[in-house]
Design an enzyme around this catalytic site. Structure first.
Site, short mmCIF file in Angstrom:
data_model
loop_
_atom_site.label_atom_id
_atom_site.label_comp_id
_atom_site.label_asym_id
_atom_site.label_seq_id
_atom_site.Cartn_x
_atom_site.Cartn_y
_atom_site.Cartn_z
N TYR A 1 0.88 -1.16 0.00
CA TYR A 1 0.00 0.00 0.00
C TYR A 1 0.92 1.22 0.00
CZ TYR A 1 -3.88 3.05 1.47
OH TYR A 1 -4.84 4.03 1.54
N THR A 2 0.93 1.99 -1.09
CA THR A 2 1.92 3.06 -1.25
C THR A 2 1.32 4.46 -1.32
OG1 THR A 2 1.89 2.75 -3.65
CG2 THR A 2 3.56 1.52 -2.39
N TYR B 1 10.45 -5.50 0.07
CA TYR B 1 10.89 -4.12 -0.16
C TYR B 1 10.28 -3.18 0.86
CZ TYR B 1 12.52 -6.06 -4.51
OH TYR B 1 13.17 -6.85 -5.42
N THR C 1 11.11 1.09 2.68
CA THR C 1 11.13 2.48 2.25
C THR C 1 12.00 3.37 3.14
OG1 THR C 1 9.69 4.43 1.99
CG2 THR C 1 9.02 2.81 3.61
N TYR D 1 1.98 5.41 6.60
CA TYR D 1 2.66 4.61 5.59
C TYR D 1 4.00 4.10 6.12
CZ TYR D 1 5.57 3.58 1.53
OH TYR D 1 6.44 2.99 0.65
N LYS E 1 5.05 0.19 7.06
CA LYS E 1 6.18 -0.48 6.41
C LYS E 1 7.21 -0.95 7.44
CE LYS E 1 6.92 -0.97 2.57
NZ LYS E 1 6.60 -2.17 1.73
#
Length: 306
Positions: free
Chosen positions: A71-72, A109, A111, A135, A139
């Site tokens: 979810y970006t 991945y 961030t 966000y 992450k």
């Protein structure tokens, strides 16, 4: 050949991973809809339903799991907390649990947004995290779930990802440059623009050449710039290639002049020394990466594709 389960195969990085991982095994691509760009059917995986993942993994029995799904939507996450948490924390935890139980390597991945941006040097893998928004926090929770799972894992933290497809800063700037003579771009946030193709290529290289490598690794291009500096470089390179009809003025503005729902780190460059030692070479400059991506964009690319 190794069966490689590629989650998020229709995203920027996932699309490039389909190419770069092909030499390492048989790729089983997945998307949320069960359809790849171009209409080809594939496995359907909904990260909004993490509990569905163990059944999928048990049925497919991959030898390697590569998770490029996330979810970006950084701003939307502030008001969509549960969905961000399901995709970025709970789903990776489910993947890691399966991989730990069955000894399957997991590549994931993360961030630069796990950091708060208050340091004056590039962030290293071992630096304390302090995400500023939902966000980044979700992450980081995903990272922590994988780290404590016992699964054989690689977690690549990357930053400012862009490419020739999808939704990203580069394509947004090209669209705006075709529509406006003047652009205003934030100049007080600094990081490292990193092409999706570079991320995919380095991922496959590490998997192929260093199969026993485990842990957190920072993966970005070299150097740093601001969003304003990135925009200026995009305009110059795009104009030289005829991708935009004119060279617009790009004016620097402070973040305060462009308020967003979520706070962003002011400085989020990642230290890639660990990765460079592993590869035995420096990472290419972000400017080099940009030139390579621009070379692959057609001047005839329609506006509705950007």
């Amino acid at each position: 050949m190794t069966r490689i389960l590629l989650l998020g195969a229709n995203g920027q990085v996932g699309h490039e991973l389909k190419r770069s991982l092909a030499r390492l095994g048989t790729i089983i691509p997945t998307t949320r809809t069960g359809v790849l760009p171009g209409g080809m059917p594939c496995e359907a995986v909904d990260f909004d339903r993490p509990a569905s993942l163990p059944g999928l993994l048990g049925r497919l029995r991959p030898g390697l799991v590569v998770n490029a799904a996330a979810y970006t939507a950084v701003d939307r996450a502030e008001d969509d907390v549960d969905a961000a948490w399901r995709a970025n924390a709970e789903a990776p935890a489910m993947l890691a649990s399966y991989c730990a139980k069955h000894g399957v390597p997991l590549v994931h991945y993360s961030t630069d947004y796990v950091f708060d941006g208050t340091r004056e040097r590039a962030y290293r893998e071992e630096d304390p995290t302090a995400p500023l928004g939902v966000y980044g926090a979700s992450k980081r929770a995903g990272e922590e779930a994988i780290l404590r799972s016992g699964a054989p894992h690689l977690i690549f933290r990357t930053a400012w990802v862009y490419g020739e497809r999808g939704s990203n800063f580069l394509l947004t700037m090209l669209r705006l440059a075709r529509e406006h003579d003047e652009l205003r771009v934030v100049s007080d946030q600094r990081g490292t623009p990193t092409p999706a193709g570079m991320i995919a290529d380095v991922t496959s290289e590490v998997i192929a050449n260093h199969p026993q490598e485990r842990g957190l690794i920072h993966l970005t291009a070299a150097g740093e710039t601001s969003w304003h500096g990135f925009a200026e470089a995009i305009m110059a390179g795009a104009h030289r290639r005829g991708l935009i009809p004119r060279l617009p003025r790009v004016l620097p503005i402070p973040s305060s002049a462009y308020p967003t729902r979520a706070s962003r780190p002011a400085y989020s460059r990642l230290d890639t020394g660990k990765l460079e030692a592993l590869l035995g070479r420096p990472m290419p400059a972000w400017e080099t990466g940009l030139e390579a991506v621009l070379d692959h964009i057609s001047p005839d690319l329609p506006l509705d594709s950007l």
